[in-house]
Motif scaffolding. Structure first.
Motif, mmCIF file in Angstrom:
data_model
loop_
_atom_site.group_PDB
_atom_site.id
_atom_site.type_symbol
_atom_site.label_atom_id
_atom_site.label_comp_id
_atom_site.label_asym_id
_atom_site.label_seq_id
_atom_site.Cartn_x
_atom_site.Cartn_y
_atom_site.Cartn_z
ATOM 1 N N TYR A 61 43.570 31.203 48.533
ATOM 2 C CA TYR A 61 44.784 30.742 47.876
ATOM 3 C C TYR A 61 44.615 30.705 46.359
ATOM 4 O O TYR A 61 45.539 31.015 45.613
ATOM 5 N N LEU A 62 43.433 30.320 45.909
ATOM 6 C CA LEU A 62 43.177 30.269 44.472
ATOM 7 C C LEU A 62 43.253 31.654 43.842
ATOM 8 O O LEU A 62 43.881 31.837 42.794
ATOM 9 N N VAL A 63 42.658 32.636 44.502
ATOM 10 C CA VAL A 63 42.714 34.005 43.984
ATOM 11 C C VAL A 63 44.152 34.515 43.993
ATOM 12 O O VAL A 63 44.604 35.163 43.037
ATOM 13 N N ALA A 64 44.902 34.222 45.041
ATOM 14 C CA ALA A 64 46.301 34.660 45.105
ATOM 15 C C ALA A 64 47.126 34.024 43.998
ATOM 16 O O ALA A 64 47.930 34.702 43.340
ATOM 17 N N VAL A 69 49.807 34.314 38.606
ATOM 18 C CA VAL A 69 49.953 33.783 37.244
ATOM 19 C C VAL A 69 49.664 34.861 36.205
ATOM 20 O O VAL A 69 50.465 35.102 35.292
ATOM 21 N N PHE A 70 48.526 35.550 36.335
ATOM 22 C CA PHE A 70 48.174 36.547 35.337
ATOM 23 C C PHE A 70 49.072 37.778 35.429
ATOM 24 O O PHE A 70 49.367 38.412 34.420
ATOM 25 N N ASP A 71 49.542 38.110 36.613
ATOM 26 C CA ASP A 71 50.433 39.254 36.768
ATOM 27 C C ASP A 71 51.784 38.980 36.116
ATOM 28 O O ASP A 71 52.306 39.814 35.383
ATOM 29 N N ILE A 72 52.335 37.816 36.353
ATOM 30 C CA ILE A 72 53.641 37.485 35.768
ATOM 31 C C ILE A 72 53.525 37.348 34.256
ATOM 32 O O ILE A 72 54.427 37.761 33.522
ATOM 33 N N GLU A 73 52.424 36.810 33.784
ATOM 34 C CA GLU A 73 52.269 36.675 32.337
ATOM 35 C C GLU A 73 52.150 38.036 31.664
ATOM 36 O O GLU A 73 52.646 38.230 30.562
ATOM 37 N N THR A 74 51.496 38.985 32.303
ATOM 38 C CA THR A 74 51.399 40.303 31.689
ATOM 39 C C THR A 74 52.711 41.077 31.795
ATOM 40 O O THR A 74 52.944 41.986 30.998
ATOM 41 N N VAL A 75 53.559 40.726 32.734
ATOM 42 C CA VAL A 75 54.873 41.374 32.822
ATOM 43 C C VAL A 75 55.719 41.018 31.596
ATOM 44 O O VAL A 75 56.593 41.789 31.197
ATOM 45 N N PHE A 76 55.448 39.878 30.976
ATOM 46 C CA PHE A 76 56.180 39.505 29.772
ATOM 47 C C PHE A 76 55.878 40.442 28.601
ATOM 48 O O PHE A 76 56.593 40.446 27.604
ATOM 49 N N LEU A 77 54.818 41.217 28.705
ATOM 50 C CA LEU A 77 54.485 42.152 27.632
ATOM 51 C C LEU A 77 55.457 43.329 27.578
ATOM 52 O O LEU A 77 55.657 43.914 26.510
ATOM 53 N N VAL A 108 49.683 34.970 19.774
ATOM 54 C CA VAL A 108 49.432 33.604 20.252
ATOM 55 C C VAL A 108 49.521 33.565 21.778
ATOM 56 O O VAL A 108 48.695 32.940 22.457
ATOM 57 N N PHE A 109 50.505 34.244 22.346
ATOM 58 C CA PHE A 109 50.655 34.311 23.796
ATOM 59 C C PHE A 109 49.422 34.933 24.440
ATOM 60 O O PHE A 109 48.887 34.419 25.431
ATOM 61 N N LEU A 110 48.929 36.040 23.884
ATOM 62 C CA LEU A 110 47.746 36.692 24.425
ATOM 63 C C LEU A 110 46.501 35.826 24.249
ATOM 64 O O LEU A 110 45.614 35.833 25.110
ATOM 65 N N ALA A 111 46.432 35.079 23.152
ATOM 66 C CA ALA A 111 45.288 34.185 22.947
ATOM 67 C C ALA A 111 45.285 33.075 23.993
ATOM 68 O O ALA A 111 44.231 32.748 24.560
ATOM 69 N N ILE A 112 46.445 32.509 24.281
ATOM 70 C CA ILE A 112 46.536 31.477 25.313
ATOM 71 C C ILE A 112 46.174 32.063 26.681
ATOM 72 O O ILE A 112 45.471 31.438 27.474
ATOM 73 N N LEU A 113 46.638 33.261 26.952
ATOM 74 C CA LEU A 113 46.308 33.940 28.204
ATOM 75 C C LEU A 113 44.805 34.176 28.307
ATOM 76 O O LEU A 113 44.202 33.955 29.361
ATOM 77 N N PHE A 114 44.182 34.597 27.224
ATOM 78 C CA PHE A 114 42.742 34.845 27.213
ATOM 79 C C PHE A 114 41.962 33.550 27.399
ATOM 80 O O PHE A 114 40.961 33.519 28.125
ATOM 81 N N VAL A 115 42.396 32.476 26.761
ATOM 82 C CA VAL A 115 41.723 31.182 26.924
ATOM 83 C C VAL A 115 41.818 30.722 28.381
ATOM 84 O O VAL A 115 40.839 30.228 28.962
ATOM 85 N N GLY A 116 42.972 30.906 28.998
ATOM 86 C CA GLY A 116 43.117 30.556 30.414
ATOM 87 C C GLY A 116 42.218 31.394 31.301
ATOM 88 O O GLY A 116 41.619 30.900 32.258
ATOM 89 N N TYR A 117 42.105 32.671 30.987
ATOM 90 C CA TYR A 117 41.232 33.567 31.751
ATOM 91 C C TYR A 117 39.776 33.137 31.630
ATOM 92 O O TYR A 117 39.052 33.068 32.624
ATOM 93 N N VAL A 118 39.331 32.825 30.425
ATOM 94 C CA VAL A 118 37.948 32.388 30.213
ATOM 95 C C VAL A 118 37.704 31.051 30.915
ATOM 96 O O VAL A 118 36.647 30.844 31.531
ATOM 97 N N TYR A 119 38.666 30.147 30.866
ATOM 98 C CA TYR A 119 38.530 28.851 31.534
ATOM 99 C C TYR A 119 38.341 29.026 33.037
ATOM 100 O O TYR A 119 37.448 28.431 33.646
ATOM 101 N N VAL A 120 39.179 29.874 33.636
ATOM 102 C CA VAL A 120 39.083 30.109 35.075
ATOM 103 C C VAL A 120 37.767 30.798 35.405
ATOM 104 O O VAL A 120 37.142 30.515 36.423
#
Length: 129
Positions: A61-64, A69-77, A108-120
């Motif tokens: 469930y965590l991977v899903a 989350v990351f798929d929808i965030e990259t769709v905003f690009l 800024v959006f990509l930086a927040i996304l990258f910080v979330g990725y590194v955190y996970v």
């Protein structure tokens, strides 16, 4: 004179009635020839192992959820790139004023996304063991 919503409700009722009619007719007209192989569960060409109601690890469930989350965030690009590179009217290079702000906003959006990725990643969510 009809109210505007009356015609919408008539169209919606027509669509729902047609959908129900087509589903009902396909259910009645479909050929039924059940065989044991057709009634057996199918899982990627392999016979199923175990019970369908067994518990799954939280990692599934965590991977899903992380994928969503990351798929929808990259769709905003995509809309951002269309506006940034094509301008509001679609012609390239006619960005106009505010394009520097748009670039900073996306960075800024990509930086927040990258910080979330590194955190996970540091929390070990990508480790399957």
């Amino acid at each position: 004179m009809h109210e505007p919503y009356v015609s919408f409700l008539l169209y919606a009722a027509f669509v729902v009635a047609n959908a129900g009619l087509l589903i009902g007719l396909s259910h009645l007209a479909a050929p039924r020839r059940p065989t044991p192989s057709k009634l057996a569960p199918y899982e990627s060409g392999m016979p199923p192992l175990g019970d369908a109601h067994e518990r799954f690890s939280v990692k599934f469930y965590l991977v899903a959820m992380l994928f969503i989350v990351f798929d929808i965030e990259t769709v905003f690009l995509i809309p951002w790139a269309v506006i940034y590179f094509g301008g509001a009217d679609g012609t390239p290079g006619t960005g106009g004023t505010g394009m520097g702000f748009l670039l900073a906003e996306m960075l800024v959006f990509l930086a927040i996304l990258f910080v979330g990725y590194v955190y996970v990643w540091k929390r070990g969510a990508f480790e399957w063991n």
